[in-house]
Design a protein around this motif. Structure first.
Motif, PDB file in Angstrom:
ATOM      1  N   SER A  86       0.820  -1.201   0.000  1.00 48.91           N
ATOM      2  CA  SER A  86       0.000   0.000   0.000  1.00 48.91           C
ATOM      3  C   SER A  86       0.858   1.256   0.000  1.00 48.91           C
ATOM      4  N   ARG A  87       0.285   2.334  -0.538  1.00 45.04           N
ATOM      5  CA  ARG A  87       0.937   3.639  -0.547  1.00 45.04           C
ATOM      6  C   ARG A  87      -0.113   4.705  -0.244  1.00 45.04           C
ATOM      7  N   THR A  88       0.210   5.615   0.658  1.00 41.74           N
ATOM      8  CA  THR A  88      -0.710   6.688   1.010  1.00 41.74           C
ATOM      9  C   THR A  88       0.046   8.008   1.069  1.00 41.74           C
ATOM     10  N   SER A  89      -0.665   9.083   0.794  1.00 41.11           N
ATOM     11  CA  SER A  89      -0.122  10.423   0.995  1.00 41.11           C
ATOM     12  C   SER A  89      -1.260  11.353   1.375  1.00 41.11           C
ATOM     13  N   ASN A  90      -0.967  12.298   2.247  1.00 41.24           N
ATOM     14  CA  ASN A  90      -1.942  13.279   2.698  1.00 41.24           C
ATOM     15  C   ASN A  90      -1.242  14.619   2.863  1.00 41.24           C
ATOM     16  N   SER A  91      -1.913  15.689   2.481  1.00 44.49           N
ATOM     17  CA  SER A  91      -1.345  17.018   2.694  1.00 44.49           C
ATOM     18  C   SER A  91      -2.471  18.015   2.914  1.00 44.49           C
ATOM     19  N   MET A  92      -2.157  19.086   3.651  1.00 43.80           N
ATOM     20  CA  MET A  92      -3.109  20.149   3.955  1.00 43.80           C
ATOM     21  C   MET A  92      -2.431  21.485   3.704  1.00 43.80           C
ATOM     22  N   ASN A  93      -3.151  22.373   3.055  1.00 45.16           N
ATOM     23  CA  ASN A  93      -2.637  23.717   2.798  1.00 45.16           C
ATOM     24  C   ASN A  93      -3.576  24.730   3.443  1.00 45.16           C
ATOM     25  N   LEU A  94      -3.050  25.512   4.402  1.00 48.06           N
ATOM     26  CA  LEU A  94      -3.815  26.534   5.104  1.00 48.06           C
ATOM     27  C   LEU A  94      -3.194  27.885   4.815  1.00 48.06           C
ATOM     28  N   ASN A  95      -4.000  28.893   4.544  1.00 43.81           N
ATOM     29  CA  ASN A  95      -3.459  30.235   4.394  1.00 43.81           C
ATOM     30  C   ASN A  95      -4.516  31.271   4.704  1.00 43.81           C
ATOM     31  N   ALA A  96      -4.055  32.456   5.106  1.00 44.91           N
ATOM     32  CA  ALA A  96      -4.965  33.535   5.479  1.00 44.91           C
ATOM     33  C   ALA A  96      -4.185  34.837   5.529  1.00 44.91           C
ATOM     34  N   ARG A  97      -4.910  35.936   5.665  1.00 41.96           N
ATOM     35  CA  ARG A  97      -4.308  37.264   5.803  1.00 41.96           C
ATOM     36  C   ARG A  97      -5.199  38.104   6.699  1.00 41.96           C
ATOM     37  N   ASN A  98      -4.555  38.896   7.560  1.00 37.77           N
ATOM     38  CA  ASN A  98      -5.280  39.889   8.341  1.00 37.77           C
ATOM     39  C   ASN A  98      -4.674  41.256   8.055  1.00 37.77           C
ATOM     40  N   LYS A  99      -5.051  42.256   8.818  1.00 35.78           N
ATOM     41  CA  LYS A  99      -4.562  43.600   8.513  1.00 35.78           C
ATOM     42  C   LYS A  99      -3.106  43.808   8.894  1.00 35.78           C
ATOM     43  N   TYR A 100      -2.503  42.838   9.625  1.00 35.43           N
ATOM     44  CA  TYR A 100      -1.109  42.971  10.037  1.00 35.43           C
ATOM     45  C   TYR A 100      -0.154  42.140   9.181  1.00 35.43           C
ATOM     46  N   PHE A 101      -0.539  40.926   8.826  1.00 40.88           N
ATOM     47  CA  PHE A 101       0.353  40.048   8.075  1.00 40.88           C
ATOM     48  C   PHE A 101      -0.449  38.952   7.389  1.00 40.88           C
ATOM     49  N   GLY A 102       0.223  38.260   6.448  1.00 42.91           N
ATOM     50  CA  GLY A 102      -0.333  37.073   5.829  1.00 42.91           C
ATOM     51  C   GLY A 102       0.480  35.860   6.258  1.00 42.91           C
ATOM     52  N   TRP A 103      -0.153  34.704   6.303  1.00 43.14           N
ATOM     53  CA  TRP A 103       0.561  33.503   6.714  1.00 43.14           C
ATOM     54  C   TRP A 103       0.075  32.307   5.898  1.00 43.14           C
ATOM     55  N   GLN A 104       0.937  31.298   5.844  1.00 40.17           N
ATOM     56  CA  GLN A 104       0.592  30.070   5.129  1.00 40.17           C
ATOM     57  C   GLN A 104       1.326  28.900   5.755  1.00 40.17           C
ATOM     58  N   LEU A 105       0.633  27.778   5.825  1.00 42.16           N
ATOM     59  CA  LEU A 105       1.222  26.539   6.347  1.00 42.16           C
ATOM     60  C   LEU A 105       0.801  25.397   5.437  1.00 42.16           C
ATOM     61  N   ASN A 106       1.790  24.667   4.947  1.00 41.37           N
ATOM     62  CA  ASN A 106       1.541  23.518   4.080  1.00 41.37           C
ATOM     63  C   ASN A 106       2.293  22.332   4.668  1.00 41.37           C
ATOM     64  N   PHE A 107       1.587  21.261   5.012  1.00 46.29           N
ATOM     65  CA  PHE A 107       2.237  20.111   5.636  1.00 46.29           C
ATOM     66  C   PHE A 107       1.613  18.818   5.120  1.00 46.29           C
ATOM     67  N   GLY A 108       2.380  17.726   5.216  1.00 44.68           N
ATOM     68  CA  GLY A 108       1.869  16.462   4.722  1.00 44.68           C
ATOM     69  C   GLY A 108       2.801  15.299   4.999  1.00 44.68           C
ATOM     70  N   GLN A 109       2.352  14.133   4.588  1.00 43.96           N
ATOM     71  CA  GLN A 109       3.124  12.897   4.789  1.00 43.96           C
ATOM     72  C   GLN A 109       2.947  11.985   3.593  1.00 43.96           C
ATOM     73  N   ASN A 110       3.883  11.029   3.481  1.00 44.47           N
ATOM     74  CA  ASN A 110       3.841  10.062   2.394  1.00 44.47           C
ATOM     75  C   ASN A 110       4.359   8.735   2.935  1.00 44.47           C
ATOM     76  N   TYR A 111       3.564   7.682   2.780  1.00 42.82           N
ATOM     77  CA  TYR A 111       3.980   6.335   3.195  1.00 42.82           C
ATOM     78  C   TYR A 111       3.953   5.443   1.962  1.00 42.82           C
ATOM     79  N   ARG A 112       5.039   4.698   1.761  1.00 40.33           N
ATOM     80  CA  ARG A 112       5.181   3.969   0.503  1.00 40.33           C
ATOM     81  C   ARG A 112       5.813   2.598   0.760  1.00 40.33           C
TER      82      ARG A 112
END
Length: 741
Positions: free
Chosen positions: A171-197
């Motif tokens: 079996s092989r699996t992969s998962n990832s999540m991409n989060l991002n946003a902006r407010n009046k002070y700064f913008g931010w982004q987080l992208n994380f994930g895993q892969n099993y093979r």
């Protein structure tokens, strides 16, 4: 206008739109803070200096890991024994504009640990200008993982499951999540994930070693970004981390020259059976700070960037049991003992600071000047069984100046880059008396100029002919320099790097005609001095895998690409001219063919053809069928190897359907459905040594399911913010400028 659209349908119909439906009601439009612009994304885009492959909207590319997706790109050749080449050019692999400094098996392991759905696009820069480091060599493959940041919180989940069934179910699996946003002070982004093979590899090394390897690969990554607006200026902070944890369990048997335990310097021929467990741990961390100074004239830019990269690895191989049968079983001596075979580590640190400035010029019909500088310091240490056996140091100082100008239908680029290298270090080995012997590396202290020039003539709207030249240098990769083995080593095989490798100097020439960003035909030649190459030689019953410099060689490449919409076979031209279509809804085929020849002195290498065909067919219920076929002709020379079977010979099929107003994309796929993917080569070692046959067969036939879900947000039509996770071109608006280092 329609003629232009029709021409695009003939020569550029492999476009995939990333469209969102907009609501035309005036009451809802008033709620939107900014103008909504629908951006067109193209599956394959040809530019003067690069080819861009979109991954984000192509399920046939992003349903596995990054390495699997890369191997499907037309014109790209990827092998276990000689790395990657694109249209005849040796590729230097970058991640978000920064060199990975790894090749071959370590590179494959790294790319296998990254889910392909974490990649936005891949840019193959075939003509790196003066703004790119001269160390880019023949060409750059830049893997870009950035996504777009939006006001309000947005989130996208991507998941993948596939399986193989050869000697057992894997079996092989992969998962990832991409989060991002902006407010009046700064913008931010987080992208994380895993892969099993889970995977398998069968190997035959000249009938001296037969092995079966059960492989477990685990990959994890996290990418983060912050952006602060300081008036017109911008401050960007990035931190990325990648970690791979892989296990290989190898059962092997064969015939070798083996030492006895109790008789010093005694060698006997014998059959053997062995079981080895290898463990690899790699961690790569990057931190980048970028300050972007902006002016009233938006074409005028000044950027400062500081980056730091730390990459560590550990490779252990344990022999669990070994059974040896000697040719003379009556001899009263013991065979070699069991126990730990290898324990190797490495530590790489790179720090750099760079400045880039550009502004428009009033010359001819308009132009631009770019200039900048770079300082970089790299340290690389390796250790084996407690002994630091390599200390490698490199210091690079560089500056560049490049002019761009237009004159009627001509575009000109002329530039040069000056780089100064100071490379030094020491190696240490333990001799037969158990004494440590230390030697200095061959130093490389040189100042060199690397010019580049190109001219492009616009034959007609979106049809160009271009000629390019550049001189580049390629420094030996870290994995090639590493004297320690970092892959499986059997009782009769030795795999080592070469810390005394010298840099490669390239002279690259190219002429190309392109039309509508898709169709193209071109010829290029790269002349290389001291090209780094892998050789495999045989001595007795043992095999040796080494890295060497080729004093001089030339790589010739002819290639062409052509998209063909299926409607030309069913509709008359007069009707097509009236047809108003959505390019995402038409049936088409993209054809690629390339011819490549490696011209090495005293070696009669034959050229080989690369063929690739990709077809898109729209089925009922808006189900999209995508089929890929790739083939590379055998009996041809690839550096010091001859392919006895095609490197590429596989058929991949993907079915895709979108749901929930295109927020949910579901794909089912089958890769290498005829199980034709195999690597079988014969080495041609320099000096006329005995050739060696190598065969690797992976469990490349796999089936699976992939999903991509855009999680609903507060306002899905919110104004799009500039990228904050690593962009690559100075001209791109407001990205973290992870330009080539």
């Amino acid at each position: 206008m329609k003629k232009t659209i029709i021409a695009l349908s003939f020569l550029g119909s492999i476009i995939i739109y990333a469209q969102e439906k907009t609501n035309n009601q005036e009451t809802k439009e008033k709620q939107i803070e900014g103008v909504v612009i629908t951006k067109t994304k193209k599956a394959v885009e040809q530019k003067a200096d690069r080819t861009i492959f979109d991954f984000s909207e192509q399920p046939q590319l992003n349903n596995g890991n990054v390495l699997e997706g890369i191997k499907k790109l037309p014109g790209l050749v990827s092998t276990d024994i000689a790395g990657m080449m694109y249209q005849g050019k040796v590729l230097d692999v970058y991640l978000n504009g920064r060199p990975l400094n790894i090749t071959s098996n370590e590179l494959n392991s790294f790319l296998e640990g990254m889910p392909a759905n974490s990649v936005d696009r891949i840019e193959v820069i075939t003509q790196p200008g003066a703004e790119f480091p001269a160390t880019s060599g023949g060409a750059i493959m830049n893997i870009i993982t950035n996504k777009n940041a939006n006001k309000y919180l947005t989130a996208t989940y991507s998941g993948n499951y596939s399986f193989t069934n050869y000697d057992k179910f894997r079996s092989r699996t992969s998962n990832s999540m991409n989060l991002n946003a902006r407010n009046k002070y700064f913008g931010w982004q987080l992208n994380f994930g895993q892969n099993y093979r889970e995977s398998m590899m069968d190997t035959n090394q000249n009938n001296l070693l037969l092995s079966n390897t059960d492989r477990l690969g685990r990959g994890y990554f996290a990418k983060s970004g912050l952006t602060f607006d300081l008036g017109q200026d911008r401050l960007l902070l990035n931190y990325d981390i990648y970690h791979n944890n892989n296990d290989n369990y190898t059962l092997s048997n064969g015939f070798a020259d083996l030492p006895y335990k109790n008789i010093k310097d005694s060698i006997r021929e014998g059959n053997f059976e062995a079981f080895d467990a290898a463990h690899t741990f790699n961690t790569r961390q990057e931190a980048v700070v970028t300050y972007q100074k902006r002016f009233t004239d938006k074409a005028q830019k000044l950027d400062f960037q500081f980056g730091y990269t730390k990459s560590t690895s550990r490779f252990d191989q344990d022999n669990i049991f070994r059974d040896v049968i000697y040719r003379n079983p009556d001899e009263d001596v013991d065979p070699i003992s069991n126990g730990n075979v290898l324990s190797n580590t490495s530590d790489m640190k790179i720090a750099n600071f760079k400045v880039d400035y550009s502004q428009p010029l009033k010359i001819l019909d308009g132009g631009k000047v770019s200039l900048g500088g770079l300082y970089e310091n790299q340290n690389f240490d390796t250790e084996s069984k407690g002994l630091t056996n390599l200390e490698y140091k490199r210091q690079t100082t560089a500056t560049y100046l490049e002019f761009q100008a237009k004159l009627k239908k001509f575009d000109f680029i002329l530039g040069t880059r000056a780089e100064n290298y100071d490379i030094s270090g020491v190696t240490r080995v333990i001799d037969s008396t158990n004494a440590i012997v230390q030697k200095d590396l061959i130093p490389f202290n040189k100042f060199k100029l690397f010019p580049n020039a190109s001219v492009q003539y616009n034959l007609m709207n979106q049809v160009y002919i271009a000629a390019n030249y550049n001189k580049k240098i390629s420094l030996p990769s870290i994995s090639a320099l590493n004297p320690n083995n970092t892959t499986f080593q059997g009782p009769n095989t030795q795999v080592t790097g070469n810390p005394n490798l010298q840099p490669t100097i390239f002279d690259n020439y190219e002429i190309k005609i392109s039309a509508f960003d898709y169709a193209f035909i071109g010829y290029s030649v790269s002349s290389a001095k001291n090209q780094v190459a892998q050789i495999i030689r045989k001595s007795g019953k043992n095999l040796y895998n080494e890295q060497v410099n080729i004093s001089s060689m030339r790589i010739h490449n002819f290639n062409l690409g052509l998209p063909v919409p299926f409607m030309i076979f069913s509709k008359p031209l007069s009707e097509i001219m009236k047809f108003n279509f959505n390019p995402d809804k038409i049936n088409f085929m993209y054809l690629y063919a390339g011819y490549q020849k490696h011209d090495i002195d005293n070696l009669n290498n034959k050229g080989f053809w690369i063929f690739n065909a990709m077809a898109q067919v729209i089925l009922p219920k808006e189900i999209k069928l995508t089929a890929n076929y790739s083939y590379l002709t055998p009996k041809a020379g690839y550096f010091y190897f001859t392919a006895e079977k095609p490197f590429n010979n596989n058929v991949d099929i993907t079915l895709t359907k979108k749901f929930m107003d295109n927020r949910l994309t579901v794909s089912v796929f089958a890769n290498d459905i005829f199980n034709g993917q195999v690597m079988q080569i014969r080495s041609n070692p320099p000096g006329g040594g005995e050739s060696v046959m190598l065969r690797n067969k992976y469990d490349s036939r796999n089936f699976g399911l992939s999903i991509n879900y855009k999680i609903p947000t507060k306002n899905k039509l919110a104004k799009e913010d500039p990228n904050i996770l690593n962009s690559t071109k100075k001209e791109e608006s407001g990205g973290v400028m992870q330009q080539a280092q």
